[in-house]
Design a protein around this motif. Structure first.
Motif, PDB file in Angstrom:
ATOM      1  N   ASP A  86       0.894  -1.380  -0.378  1.00  0.00           N
ATOM      2  CA  ASP A  86       0.299   0.158  -0.263  1.00  0.00           C
ATOM      3  C   ASP A  86       0.892   1.273  -0.183  1.00  0.00           C
ATOM      4  O   ASP A  86       0.901   2.277  -1.225  1.00  0.00           O
ATOM      5  N   THR A  87       2.046   1.052   0.790  1.00  0.00           N
ATOM      6  CA  THR A  87       2.545   2.547   0.986  1.00  0.00           C
ATOM      7  C   THR A  87       3.815   1.813   0.794  1.00  0.00           C
ATOM      8  O   THR A  87       4.816   1.686   1.307  1.00  0.00           O
ATOM      9  N   ALA A  88       5.560   2.798   0.023  1.00  0.00           N
ATOM     10  CA  ALA A  88       6.489   2.826   0.337  1.00  0.00           C
ATOM     11  C   ALA A  88       7.240   3.204   1.086  1.00  0.00           C
ATOM     12  O   ALA A  88       6.061   4.602   1.471  1.00  0.00           O
ATOM     13  N   LEU A  89       7.992   3.054   1.410  1.00  0.00           N
ATOM     14  CA  LEU A  89       9.376   3.706   2.634  1.00  0.00           C
ATOM     15  C   LEU A  89       9.867   4.206   2.355  1.00  0.00           C
ATOM     16  O   LEU A  89       9.998   4.468   1.545  1.00  0.00           O
ATOM     17  N   PRO A  90      10.226   5.918   3.245  1.00  0.00           N
ATOM     18  CA  PRO A  90      11.050   6.751   2.535  1.00  0.00           C
ATOM     19  C   PRO A  90      12.500   5.642   2.485  1.00  0.00           C
ATOM     20  O   PRO A  90      13.117   5.087   2.824  1.00  0.00           O
TER      21      PRO A  90
END
Length: 482
Positions: A86-90
């Motif tokens: 869902d979301t990529a890490l920095p």
């Protein structure tokens, strides 16, 4: 293109089932071509027979290389692909994870995930990998899991399988000595291809379709020649381009080509990444055939805004391709963010970001490259299979396969017409002086510009003169005996 025996007629006497098309009713007039043809035949014959083994090795290894891009995706699927999250890490967090996995390595560059389901590649200078190669740590951008570590080579990030095949194609894994083989092959490929084209087009026909479409029927030398000539006609443009682009990074001819390009104002521009104006290592290296990943192995001193903010600054400056490489700063130099998308339309712009305050120090657009620099970049990328992606790779594979078949057909024709004697010696004497002198001057110029071509041509001439001398001595001996 045509390894032929010009000592006999081009089209041997054939049975009625193989009868050649009727000749043109108008008789041929002796002219420039009739004078040049025996010389072209003789050169094509010697070059085809003697250089073809080098070309065959280059073609087979080139075919393997063209196929290695797709093979790489299968062999290294675990390292390259991950389930979409869902979301990529920095990005900075992903880099820190890679550092913890390999604390002895120094991060030099980062390739962020370019598409959903692709890993982030963190490149490190590591003492355990060979010179000119980076250690790539593959990080899942969604979970932070490390999927593996592999040596990564060249600006396209060739992994071990493709790197090995590339080395085989480039120098047979023999280093600088082996590079002579590939340069010799590239030096002669255009000569053989264009010589064969001229010979094939010089065969007069009523039916022009026979130039492009091979003949059918039972196996024979005539049918082999038809396939050899027709396939060569279709492939000649690609083969000449492969020869030209291959020579651009060769050891000897490549230096001459680079000097001419620079003299014509076609040098690849560089990006300024230091406040003082020093160049930041703008590079004209491409693909696995030369050059490691850019970026030093040291670390920058002083304040640093961090990787994520530096990338944001570059994005704001117009570096908007999803496929990028971020070179980390070293002492006195800032971040260098480069687009690496070689699909059409090309996205190859780059920007340098000051690590202290995030200002963009310099920006270099591919559109501003000199025309020759653009053509060189596109040509080399096409030769190495990274231009236009899968289509490019399939085209390279088709050209390599065509060259393999042309060589095999050529040797088959030579065998069927064995002992395969070349055209009579002294063909150059039939050429008018007004044509011979410019031809000799052009040959000398090309031989100087492409040294391995010139050297091997001299060896051919020496061998031919030696054989002629031996034949003359034997003939005198037989005459004396009788």
């Amino acid at each position: 293109m045509t390894i032929d025996d010009p000592a006999r007629p081009d089209t041997p006497q054939a049975p009625p089932s193989e009868a050649a098309p009727a000749p043109d009713p108008a008789p041929r007039k002796a002219g420039t071509w009739s004078a040049l043809r025996p010389l072209v035949l003789r050169l094509h014959f010697y070059a085809g027979v003697l250089v073809a083994p080098f070309l065959l090795v280059a073609a087979v290894s080139g075919l393997l290389y063209a196929l290695s891009f797709q093979a790489e995706k299968v062999v290294y699927a675990h390292e390259l692909e991950v389930p979409v999250g869902d979301t990529a890490l920095p990005l900075s967090q992903q880099v820190n994870i890679a550092r913890k996995v390999n604390p002895n390595g120094t991060v030099t560059a980062v390739w962020p995930s370019a598409e959903p389901g692709a890993t982030t590649r963190v490149l490190m200078a590591d003492p355990d990998v060979s010179e000119g190669t980076s250690l790539a740590v593959f990080v899942d951008p969604y979970t932070g899991d490390v999927r593996g570590q592999l040596p990564s080579y060249g600006s396209s990030g060739a992994l071990p399988l493709r790197t090995w095949i590339d080395g085989l194609h480039r120098d047979l894994h023999l280093g600088d000595l082996g590079r002579n083989y590939s340069e010799l092959a590239a030096s002669w490929l255009w000569v053989i291809a264009l010589g064969g084209l001229v010979l094939w087009l010089g065969r007069r026909r009523r039916n022009r379709r026979a130039l492009f479409v091979p003949e059918g029927g039972p196996a024979s030398r005539r049918r082999t020649l038809s396939w050899h000539g027709s396939v060569g006609l279709w492939a000649v443009t690609g083969l000449v381009l492969l020869s030209a682009t291959g020579l651009t990074w060769s050891r000897y001819a490549g230096e001459n080509i680079g000097a001419v390009q620079d003299g014509l104002g076609g040098a690849t521009p560089t990006l300024t990444a230091t406040v003082g104006g020093a160049a930041a290592g703008g590079s004209s290296e491409h693909e696995g055939h030369g050059g490691a990943h850019t970026g030093g192995g040291g670390t920058a001193q002083g304040p640093d805004i961090g990787l994520d903010k530096a990338l944001e600054a570059a994005r704001a400056a117009g570096i908007d391709s999803p496929r990028i490489s971020v070179v980390l700063p070293t002492e006195g130099k800032g971040y260098v963010v480069k687009e690496t998308d070689t699909q059409f339309p090309l996205q190859l712009d780059s920007a340098a970001v000051n690590p202290a305050d995030g200002t963009v120090v310099d920006r270099l657009a591919f559109a501003d490259y000199p025309l020759l620099a653009k053509l060189t970049r596109i040509g080399i990328d096409a030769h190495t299979g990274v231009f236009l992606g899968l289509f490019n790779q399939l085209a390279l594979a088709a050209l390599a396969l065509a060259l393999i078949l042309l060589i095999l057909w050529g040797y088959r024709m030579w065998w069927l017409r064995r002992p395969g004697r070349p055209a009579a010696r002294g063909a150059w004497r039939r050429i008018p002086v007004t044509l011979l002198l410019p031809l000799a001057a052009a040959t000398a110029l090309v031989a100087w510009f492409v040294p391995l071509l010139g050297l091997s041509l001299l060896l051919f001439l020496a061998a031919d003169l030696t054989l002629a001398l031996v034949a003359r001595v034997r003939a005198r001996s037989r005459t004396t005996t009788t």
